[in-house]
Design an enzyme around this catalytic site. Structure first.
Site: not given
Ligand SMILES: NC(=O)c1ccc[n+]([C@@H]2O[C@H](COP(=O)([O-])OP(=O)(O)OC[C@H]3O[C@@H](n4cnc5c(N)ncnc54)[C@H](O)[C@@H]3O)[C@@H](O)[C@H]2O)c1
Length: 266
Positions: A160, A164
């Protein structure tokens, strides 16, 4: 005037979590928003919710790993809303396990969504963004979701973190390329700490298994990583995304906007 008045934004992974909050915040600032995801029921419901609140929103089923999917989503933005001004590459997957248990399939799945999807979208969106960039102070804007995991190391999530880190330097390099080509398109990355979404549950599960901790201890461990003493909220990241999409950030490109409750300042 609303901060994104007249702009069209496409947000991937917008059915839930951070993407949902970004789409809603952009619509509240008068952007017309195309929400895309593979979770069609949730995605449709989110777009409906935004419309009920007075926003303009459209849901398109779209797997970010496919070129055809991107073409369909971008054409929808063009046909329904007249073009594209803001692309938010938010869709992402988390993988929390020791490297010894990580397979090639795991690796390829993570690369496909977190890296290839973002590269394809940025590439295919550029002509759409360039076509309307002269309308705005600050031009077109690409906002890429990286993570604190793209800045510092963390155990039991090597792949992961690798993806990133790739997002961070892809964003900086594309920012330089857009500037050199005088496209008037800015590219920036956002680096959240742990944000309270479904993904945070996966982060906690990975740490519980790898460190043999119970749920309460993992929760304290995750909250304790943030000097401000709480996990982030999706809205914290949405506010940063609205700023990067708006003319308020018109002199910012290739930057990494860290929204982590102080985690990486220690
Ligand atoms: N939540 C955290 O702690 C966190 C921290 C740092 C970065 N992020 C980043 O923020 C972004 C959103 O994360 P989140 O926490 O909302 O996660 P989440 O899992 O709640 O949402 C992610 C969304 O991406 C969609 N997705 C996955 N694969 C896909 C594909 N092939 N095509 C289209 N959509 C797809 C999922 O269906 C989901 O709706 C991500 O890139 C994640 O890496 C999250």
């Amino acid at each position: 005037m609303a901060r994104l008045d007249g702009k069209v934004a496409l947000v991937t992974g917008a059915a839930r979590g951070i993407g949902k909050a970004i789409a809603a915040a952009m619509a509240a600032e008068s952007a017309r928003v195309v929400l895309t995801d593979i979770l069609d029921v949730e995605g449709d419901a989110t777009a409906t919710e935004i419309r009920v609140q007075g926003g303009q929103a459209l849901y398109v089923s779209h797997d970010v790993t496919t070129e055809d999917g991107w073409r369909t989503a971008l054409e929808a933005a063009n046909d329904e809303f007249g073009g594209l001004d803001v692309l938010v590459n938010n869709a992402g997957l988390f993988l929390g396990k020791p490297l010894a248990e990580t397979s090639i399939d795991d690796m390829n799945r993570m690369l496909a969504v977190n890296v290839v999807g973002l590269m394809l979208g940025s590439k295919l969106a550029l002509p759409f963004l360039a076509a309307r960039a002269s309308r705005w102070d600050g031009g077109g804007s690409i906002v890429n979701l990286s993570s604190v995991a793209g800045l510092i190391g963390a155990s039991f999530q090597t792949v992961y973190s690798m993806t990133k880190g790739a997002v961070r330097l892809f964003s900086k390099s594309l920012a330089m390329e857009c500037a050199d080509l005088k496209l008037n398109i800015r590219v920036n990355s956002i680096h959240p700490g742990v944000i309270d979404t479904d993904m945070a549950v996966e982060v906690a599960r990975g740490q519980m298994e790898a460190r043999a901790m119970d749920a309460d201890k993992v929760q304290r461990f995750m909250v304790g990583g943030h000097p401000l003493g709480r996990l982030g909220r999706p809205r914290d990241i949405a506010d940063a995304a609205v700023f990067l999409a708006s003319g308020e950030s018109s002199f910012m490109t290739g930057t990494e906007l860290v929204v982590d409750g102080g985690m990486t300042a220690r």
